[in-house]
Design a protein around this motif. Structure first.
Motif, PDB file in Angstrom:
ATOM      1  N   VAL A   1      -3.008  -2.058  -2.818  1.00  0.00           N
ATOM      2  CA  VAL A   1      -3.875  -0.889  -2.965  1.00  0.00           C
ATOM      3  C   VAL A   1      -3.278  -0.045  -4.078  1.00  0.00           C
ATOM      4  O   VAL A   1      -2.104   0.322  -4.029  1.00  0.00           O
ATOM      5  CB  VAL A   1      -3.936  -0.064  -1.669  1.00  0.00           C
ATOM      6  CG1 VAL A   1      -4.780   1.192  -1.886  1.00  0.00           C
ATOM      7  CG2 VAL A   1      -4.503  -0.890  -0.532  1.00  0.00           C
TER       8      VAL A   1
ATOM      9  N   LEU B   1     -13.188  -0.029   3.904  1.00  0.00           N
ATOM     10  CA  LEU B   1     -12.431   0.965   3.151  1.00  0.00           C
ATOM     11  C   LEU B   1     -13.338   1.765   2.234  1.00  0.00           C
ATOM     12  O   LEU B   1     -13.168   2.978   2.060  1.00  0.00           O
ATOM     13  CB  LEU B   1     -11.329   0.278   2.351  1.00  0.00           C
ATOM     14  CG  LEU B   1     -10.224  -0.375   3.184  1.00  0.00           C
ATOM     15  CD1 LEU B   1      -9.271  -1.165   2.290  1.00  0.00           C
ATOM     16  CD2 LEU B   1      -9.444   0.678   3.971  1.00  0.00           C
TER      17      LEU B   1
ATOM     18  N   ALA C   1     -12.267  -6.329   4.366  1.00  0.00           N
ATOM     19  CA  ALA C   1     -11.704  -4.985   4.259  1.00  0.00           C
ATOM     20  C   ALA C   1     -12.452  -4.077   3.286  1.00  0.00           C
ATOM     21  O   ALA C   1     -12.580  -2.873   3.536  1.00  0.00           O
ATOM     22  CB  ALA C   1     -10.239  -5.095   3.838  1.00  0.00           C
TER      23      ALA C   1
ATOM     24  N   LEU D   1      -5.395   1.534   6.101  1.00  0.00           N
ATOM     25  CA  LEU D   1      -5.284   0.082   6.001  1.00  0.00           C
ATOM     26  C   LEU D   1      -4.930  -0.571   7.331  1.00  0.00           C
ATOM     27  O   LEU D   1      -5.461  -1.644   7.662  1.00  0.00           O
ATOM     28  CB  LEU D   1      -4.255  -0.279   4.934  1.00  0.00           C
ATOM     29  CG  LEU D   1      -4.299  -1.702   4.384  1.00  0.00           C
ATOM     30  CD1 LEU D   1      -5.679  -2.034   3.843  1.00  0.00           C
ATOM     31  CD2 LEU D   1      -3.247  -1.877   3.287  1.00  0.00           C
TER      32      LEU D   1
ATOM     33  N   LEU E   1      -8.405  -2.339  -4.874  1.00  0.00           N
ATOM     34  CA  LEU E   1      -7.616  -3.464  -4.388  1.00  0.00           C
ATOM     35  C   LEU E   1      -7.373  -4.373  -5.587  1.00  0.00           C
ATOM     36  O   LEU E   1      -8.320  -4.739  -6.279  1.00  0.00           O
ATOM     37  CB  LEU E   1      -8.367  -4.235  -3.299  1.00  0.00           C
ATOM     38  CG  LEU E   1      -8.513  -3.563  -1.933  1.00  0.00           C
ATOM     39  CD1 LEU E   1      -9.409  -4.409  -1.037  1.00  0.00           C
ATOM     40  CD2 LEU E   1      -7.154  -3.352  -1.275  1.00  0.00           C
TER      41      LEU E   1
ATOM     42  N   GLY F   1      -1.577   3.386   3.948  1.00  0.00           N
ATOM     43  CA  GLY F   1      -1.380   2.200   4.776  1.00  0.00           C
ATOM     44  C   GLY F   1      -1.488   2.499   6.251  1.00  0.00           C
ATOM     45  O   GLY F   1      -2.106   1.737   7.002  1.00  0.00           O
TER      46      GLY F   1
ATOM     47  N   SER G   1       0.846  -1.201   0.000  1.00  0.00           N
ATOM     48  CA  SER G   1       0.000   0.000   0.000  1.00  0.00           C
ATOM     49  C   SER G   1       0.877   1.245   0.000  1.00  0.00           C
ATOM     50  O   SER G   1       1.993   1.217   0.525  1.00  0.00           O
ATOM     51  CB  SER G   1      -0.885   0.000   1.253  1.00  0.00           C
ATOM     52  OG  SER G   1      -1.478   1.268   1.474  1.00  0.00           O
TER      53      SER G   1
END
Length: 299
Positions: free
Chosen positions: A137, A286, A282, A101, A263, A97, A92
């Motif tokens: 990502v 996100l 996730a 993340l 992603l 991140g 990421s």
């Protein structure tokens, strides 16, 4: 085969040895044994870097495919296709991140105790297949490739400054007025001494007065918070500062088109359950976090 592939990817036998944690002599011997076994030369060993022979280039492609198939066989044998288990490697951009993340990863690890995650934070575009990364990502439009993409939403490039700076220097009403302001140039967004904006379908190439140039988004945001000038960064990088009022958004009417966030992961015959579980866990979180970026004036 793995040592040969690593040597090519690393660019030298010594670099491969350092990455693999084995002596240079062992790397050199293993590659020589492989060439002897195949009765052909795979590599031309130069002073600075390795070069593939024609046979080596063809063999390298086969090696990557075979190693990938072996890893999938190991995953099936270890039960990765029966239950979420094993190691998951994710890459990421650095600030994304840390801010977005990592909290998701923390919650995921609590929910799935048999999965371990290695998070690689880098601005470099990682080759997922060659570097054995499961998931990335990615920002921006995706080129046609063998990767599968799961869209999360979008982010924006925003212009901002602290209330103290604006009180002292005034609020720029158009991009052209930035030439008379102190600007903090983040080099990932700045081209030369200009920032790009849009008005309708037309682009605006605005000259700026660079008082400070940095190569880190975090530094650009910190400098703006300290009142050093007008900064231009990605919307998620200043979300908290905008929300608490320590920075104000500027020139909303001149924002460029939103940047998609995805992603991405390599196409494979069977998706390991650890990866499927992370995607299912996730992506909704996100997507919700990024939804605020869709409307100018909010972050």
């Amino acid at each position: 085969m793995s040592i040969f592939v690593e040597a090519v990817d690393a660019g030298s036998l010594s670099a491969a040895g350092r990455k693999l944690g084995i002596p240079l002599a062992t790397v050199s011997r293993k590659v020589s044994e492989l060439e002897t076994h195949l009765n052909t030369r795979l590599l031309i060993r130069g002073n600075r870097q390795l070069q593939l022979t024609d046979a080596g280039a063809s063999y390298l492609e086969d090696c990557r495919r075979i190693i990938s198939e072996v890893r999938q066989a190991e995953r099936r044998a270890s039960g990765e296709y029966r239950a979420p288990t094993g190691d998951l490697v994710i890459t990421s951009p650095m600030v994304f991140g840390r801010l977005y993340l990592l909290p998701v990863i923390s919650a995921f690890l609590k929910a799935y105790p048999n999965v371990n995650i290695r998070l690689i934070q880098t601005e470099r575009r990682v080759n997922l297949v060659e570097e054995q990364v499961d998931l990335a990502v990615r920002f921006g439009q995706l080129p046609d490739s063998s990767l599968i993409a799961k869209n999360l939403g979008s982010i924006r490039i925003v212009t901002c400054a602290s209330p103290a700076y604006l009180l002292k220097h005034g609020i720029p009403a158009t991009p052209d007025e930035l030439a008379f302001h102190d600007c903090i140039a983040f080099d990932a967004i700045t081209v030369g001494d200009r920032w790009a904006f849009s008005q309708g379908k037309s682009g605006i190439d605005a000259a700026i007065r660079q008082r400070l140039m940095v190569n880190s988004a975090e530094t650009a945001v910190d400098a703006a918070l300290q009142g050093l000038g007008v900064a231009r960064v990605l919307s998620y990088q200043v979300a908290d500062a905008i929300e608490n009022g320590s920075l104000r958004l500027l020139l909303n009417d001149y924002e460029q088109e939103a940047i998609p966030v995805n992603l991405v992961f390599p196409r494979q015959r069977m998706l390991p359950l650890k990866l499927r579980a992370f995607l299912d866990f996730a992506a909704p979180i996100l997507r919700e976090k990024l939804s605020a970026n869709l409307s100018p004036g909010t972050v």
